[in-house]
Design an enzyme around this catalytic site. Structure first.
Site, PDB file in Angstrom:
ATOM      1  N   CYS A 163     -11.283  32.582 -10.921  1.00 47.92           N
ATOM      2  CA  CYS A 163     -11.135  31.966  -9.881  1.00 47.92           C
ATOM      3  C   CYS A 163     -10.878  32.679  -8.560  1.00 47.92           C
ATOM      4  CB  CYS A 163      -9.586  31.355 -10.253  1.00 47.92           C
ATOM      5  SG  CYS A 163      -8.125  32.506 -10.275  1.00 47.92           S
ATOM      6  N   ALA A 204      -8.353  35.459  -8.515  1.00 43.86           N
ATOM      7  CA  ALA A 204      -8.529  36.805  -9.015  1.00 43.86           C
ATOM      8  C   ALA A 204      -9.496  37.672  -8.291  1.00 43.86           C
ATOM      9  CB  ALA A 204      -9.551  36.266 -10.317  1.00 43.86           C
TER      10      ALA A 204
END
Ligand code: CFM
Length: 541
Positions: free
Chosen positions: A61, A64
């Site tokens: 994501c 991240a």
């Protein structure tokens, strides 16, 4: 290893044959053959678009990419996750980005900082909790900077993290900034890279006043010290007499970021994650950037020569040649021993946004062919080359990410090279602001697949049967159960470093062991073994 010629078009059709028509049509655009050495035009590939819902993707994501990838490896910034505890916990120490705590001893990497939002905060807002967490982190650690990362629910409830950061910066007198990197903000972690690039540029780079001494001053962009890679690169650069001001962001400090504008060259290792900073620093300070690759012994030598050529200094060129001459004998000895056992073996790589390209050098040194490769979240320029950037249409998802308006710095903009000098460098093979993508390097009988799905992974292994497969933890055990050695290219399993000269030898040894071990092909899944299957009955009363 198959000996018959590989028909990539047939393989592509087989990969998508069982998909629903709409999905097959979309996936077909993300699968193209290589164009290396063919003289043919580089085909267009679909990249950086939303994953087909329901398909098991490798992607991560936006949070991240922002917190985990770009800012996480900086050791003396407190990286504080504003969100439920799971986001902080699952991004805690999972990336093997190593660091040296340095003489000051500040190293917050082992900690997991989170505001631990609960239902109550989701309903009533989490801004007070965020200020309190920043204060607590400051009281306990007295860091030089604190960076806040928002997670999905924070975006949904609308906490104004930037105003909290501003208030706390004023109160504490240290750098405090926030990143609106909610997981859903982009189609992958790539959006998070861009957001982190913007915020480092806005809040940190160029805020240092003390000039850095050194004859050849560079920054290294997009190197994260996974498994100690940056340590090995630092060793080599030091040996060459090159001053490395800042690495973004492996083994880095906030102070080094602040002084990065004193460099005379930006070298870009991972183009995907840091190319935005490279561009913005060029515009703002006049520092040119060149692409380098320290993965592979020959790639390392080539990158050092490119840096030396850029500085147009005979002393540096001689020193670099001397270092290469000193390092190469060990490489040649290792290759002579190992290559006869790896020659002709085949590999596949599906990782991130740069390694599937970089590691082709290392496989090449072992005489191994990469049959098929792809990125999780790269953009078309990583595949097709930087020249395609002007043709990429900005879609709604990309528009979600702020494009910073950067202008020449009134006092500190200083072009390091004249246009004539840059032209002369180009003639010597050192082109600034340029990057050749992966497609041009792969042969016509290989396949490139963007954002590969779990189904496609299993299918491509079944069809092409490589000797080794490289990807990440989500793929690892499924592939081993298929009887195939699997190398993690994100965290290197427990191996590494693989960068530079020492790293290349580590790689040759690890791959030799893996492709020449029969252990995985000897294992059998329960349904493959002969004899009665285990049966159980279900008794309900
Ligand atoms: Fe760049 Fe990376 Fe990579 Fe990347 Fe990553 Fe990584 Fe990677 Mo995992 S910054 S794009 S977001 S080289 S964490 S150090 S290994 S996917 S190929």
């Amino acid at each position: 290893m198959s000996s018959k010629p590989i028909n990539v078009e047939e393989i592509k059709q087989e990969l998508i044959a069982k998909m629903p028509t709409k999905v097959a049509r979309k996936r077909a655009k993300a699968i193209v053959p290589g164009a290396g050495g063919s003289g043919e035009a580089i085909p267009e590939i679909q990249a950086n678009v939303r994953t087909v819902p329901g398909i098991i993707t490798q992607r991560g994501c936006t949070y991240a990419g922002c917190k985990g990838v770009v800012l996480g490896p900086s050791r003396d910034i407190v990286n504080l996750t504003h969100g439920p505890i799971g986001c902080g916990f699952y991004s805690w120490l999972t990336r093997r980005n190593e660091t040296d705590a340095g003489p000051d001893g500040d190293n917050f990497i082992p900690y997991c900082f989170s505001t631990d939002l609960t239902e109550h905060d989701i309903v009533f807002g989490g801004m007070k909790k965020l200020s309190a967490a920043i204060q607590e982190a400051y009281d306990n650690f007295h860091p030089k900077a604190i960076s806040v990362f928002s997670t999905c629910p924070v975006g949904l409830i609308g906490d104004d993290i930037h105003s909290v950061a501003r208030q706390m910066q004023e109160k504490l007198g240290i750098t405090v900034f926030a990143n609106s990197c909610e997981g859903y903000r982009g189609v992958s972690q790539s959006a998070g890279h861009h957001i982190a690039n913007n915020q480092i540029m806005k809040h940190i780079i160029g805020t240092g006043e003390t000039p850095v001494e050194g004859k050849y001053k560079i920054n290294l962009l997009g190197e994260y010290n996974i498994g100690g890679d940056a340590f090995e690169i630092e060793r080599i650069l030091k040996k060459c007499g090159i001053t490395l001001i800042a690495t973004f962001s492996g083994n880095s400090t906030v102070e080094s970021f602040r002084e990065a504008h004193f460099a005379d060259l930006n070298t870009v290792m991972c183009h995907r994650s840091l190319n935005y900073v490279a561009e913005m620093m060029e515009t703002k300070f006049g520092i040119p950037w060149i692409k380098v690759n320290f993965i592979g012994a020959h790639a390392t030598a080539k990158s050092l020569r490119r840096i030396a050529t850029y500085f147009e200094d005979q002393e540096l060129m001689d020193r670099v040649e001397q270092v290469i001459a000193e390092e190469m004998p060990a490489i040649e000895t290792a290759i002579k021993d190992i290559r006869p056992r790896t020659e002709g073996k085949t590999a596949m790589m599906f990782v991130g946004g740069s390694r599937a390209h970089h590691y082709q050098e290392l496989f090449g040194e072992l005489g191994m062919k990469v049959l098929c490769a792809g990125y999780e979240f790269a953009h078309r320029d990583d595949y097709e080359g930087r020249q395609v950037m002007s043709k990429i249409k900005v879609d709604a998802d990309s528009r979600n990410i702020e494009e910073l308006e950067v202008v020449q710095d009134a006092t500190r903009y200083k072009p390091r090279k004249t246009p004539e000098q840059l032209e002369a460098l180009k003639a010597k093979g050192v082109e600034v602001k340029d990057y050749d993508g992966m497609i041009g390097q792969m042969s016509k009988d290989s396949l490139i697949i963007d954002d590969i799905s779990q189904y496609e992974t299993e299918k491509i292994i079944e069809i092409m049967k490589p000797d080794i497969f490289c990807a990440g933890i989500k793929e690892k055990y499924i592939i081993q159960k298929m009887g195939m050695p699997m190398k993690q290219l994100h965290n290197y399993d427990i191996g590494g470093p693989y960068a530079g000269f020492v790293g290349a030898i580590n790689w040759y040894r690890d791959i030799d062991r893996m492709v020449n071990s029969k252990i995985w092909s000897l294992t059998k899944a329960p349904w493959q073994s002969e004899g009665p299957e285990l049966e159980a009955s279900y008794v309900a009363e």
